[in-house]
Write an enzyme that holds these catalytic residues in place. Structure first.
Site, PDB file in Angstrom:
ATOM      1  N   TYR A  36       0.841  -1.197   0.000  1.00 38.69           N
ATOM      2  CA  TYR A  36       0.000   0.000   0.000  1.00 38.69           C
ATOM      3  C   TYR A  36       0.875   1.246   0.000  1.00 38.69           C
ATOM      4  O   TYR A  36       0.574   2.234  -0.658  1.00 38.69           O
ATOM      5  CB  TYR A  36      -0.900   0.010   1.241  1.00 38.69           C
ATOM      6  CG  TYR A  36      -1.942  -1.070   1.229  1.00 38.69           C
ATOM      7  CD1 TYR A  36      -3.126  -0.897   0.537  1.00 38.69           C
ATOM      8  CD2 TYR A  36      -1.732  -2.261   1.897  1.00 38.69           C
ATOM      9  CE1 TYR A  36      -4.088  -1.885   0.527  1.00 38.69           C
ATOM     10  CE2 TYR A  36      -2.693  -3.256   1.893  1.00 38.69           C
ATOM     11  CZ  TYR A  36      -3.856  -3.058   1.208  1.00 38.69           C
ATOM     12  OH  TYR A  36      -4.812  -4.045   1.192  1.00 38.69           O
ATOM     13  N   ASN A  59     -13.462  -0.294  -4.351  1.00 36.19           N
ATOM     14  CA  ASN A  59     -13.328  -0.684  -5.742  1.00 36.19           C
ATOM     15  C   ASN A  59     -13.632  -2.161  -5.972  1.00 36.19           C
ATOM     16  O   ASN A  59     -12.972  -3.019  -5.431  1.00 36.19           O
ATOM     17  CB  ASN A  59     -11.897  -0.383  -6.181  1.00 36.19           C
ATOM     18  CG  ASN A  59     -11.754  -0.609  -7.648  1.00 36.19           C
ATOM     19  OD1 ASN A  59     -12.056   0.251  -8.450  1.00 36.19           O
ATOM     20  ND2 ASN A  59     -11.315  -1.779  -8.020  1.00 36.19           N
ATOM     21  N   CYS A  66      -6.739  -5.855  -7.075  1.00 30.52           N
ATOM     22  CA  CYS A  66      -6.446  -5.247  -5.782  1.00 30.52           C
ATOM     23  C   CYS A  66      -5.954  -6.278  -4.782  1.00 30.52           C
ATOM     24  O   CYS A  66      -5.450  -5.930  -3.727  1.00 30.52           O
ATOM     25  CB  CYS A  66      -7.678  -4.530  -5.256  1.00 30.52           C
ATOM     26  SG  CYS A  66      -9.187  -5.473  -5.396  1.00 30.52           S
ATOM     27  N   HIS A  67      -6.078  -7.536  -5.094  1.00 28.20           N
ATOM     28  CA  HIS A  67      -5.592  -8.576  -4.171  1.00 28.20           C
ATOM     29  C   HIS A  67      -4.076  -8.661  -4.188  1.00 28.20           C
ATOM     30  O   HIS A  67      -3.474  -9.310  -3.357  1.00 28.20           O
ATOM     31  CB  HIS A  67      -6.206  -9.922  -4.544  1.00 28.20           C
ATOM     32  CG  HIS A  67      -5.846 -10.399  -5.906  1.00 28.20           C
ATOM     33  ND1 HIS A  67      -6.572 -10.058  -7.032  1.00 28.20           N
ATOM     34  CD2 HIS A  67      -4.818 -11.158  -6.327  1.00 28.20           C
ATOM     35  CE1 HIS A  67      -5.991 -10.620  -8.076  1.00 28.20           C
ATOM     36  NE2 HIS A  67      -4.923 -11.280  -7.679  1.00 28.20           N
ATOM     37  N   GLU A  93      -1.137 -17.381  -8.027  1.00 26.17           N
ATOM     38  CA  GLU A  93      -0.288 -16.670  -8.990  1.00 26.17           C
ATOM     39  C   GLU A  93       1.183 -16.928  -8.739  1.00 26.17           C
ATOM     40  O   GLU A  93       2.039 -16.384  -9.408  1.00 26.17           O
ATOM     41  CB  GLU A  93      -0.585 -15.175  -8.906  1.00 26.17           C
ATOM     42  CG  GLU A  93      -2.010 -14.866  -9.340  1.00 26.17           C
ATOM     43  CD  GLU A  93      -2.264 -13.382  -9.353  1.00 26.17           C
ATOM     44  OE1 GLU A  93      -1.358 -12.634  -8.967  1.00 26.17           O
ATOM     45  OE2 GLU A  93      -3.359 -12.983  -9.748  1.00 26.17           O
TER      46      GLU A  93
END
Length: 96
Positions: A36, A59, A66-67, A93
């Site tokens: 962040y 959002n 955003c993860h 991922e």
DNA sequence: TGGTTGACCAACT
DNA sequence: AAGTTGGCCAACC
């Protein structure tokens, strides 16, 4: 000037802070994570990391991963779909 | 216009 | 390692 007026088309065009945050997060490649604080820094306000969280919480756009935004301490942080889901996505991922 | 809120951070216990 | 405290900043009443 003869060389490059290459603007990066994202950080350069100013909108609101939230708009830039979304653009930056949108560029995070798969398998990579950003804090962040880093996002806030790229958005132009290094100390506005809290606002970044607030904005991302509102959002729900799928185009914005955003993860992939986590805490500076290495913790995952919260997620609108559930923290568990966040971890699963990141592991999916290949994030360590 | 002014005060509250929050997907945080850093330092401390 | 996990909880508490103060600080910081944009967004939202």
């Amino acid at each position: 000037m003869i060389l490059t007026n290459r603007k990066k088309e994202s950080e350069n065009l100013v909108g609101s802070f939230s708009d830039r945050v979304r653009l930056i997060v949108r560029k995070i490649p798969r398998g990579k994570t950003l804090t962040y604080k880093e996002v806030a820094r790229r958005a132009g306000s290094p100390k506005a990391f809290r606002s970044v969280g607030t904005i991302l919480s509102k959002n729900y756009n799928k185009d914005i991963p955003c993860h992939r935004v986590i805490k500076s301490d290495g913790q995952l942080g919260n997620y609108n779909r559930g923290e568990k889901m966040k971890e699963q996505l990141l592991r999916s991922e290949g994030v360590v």
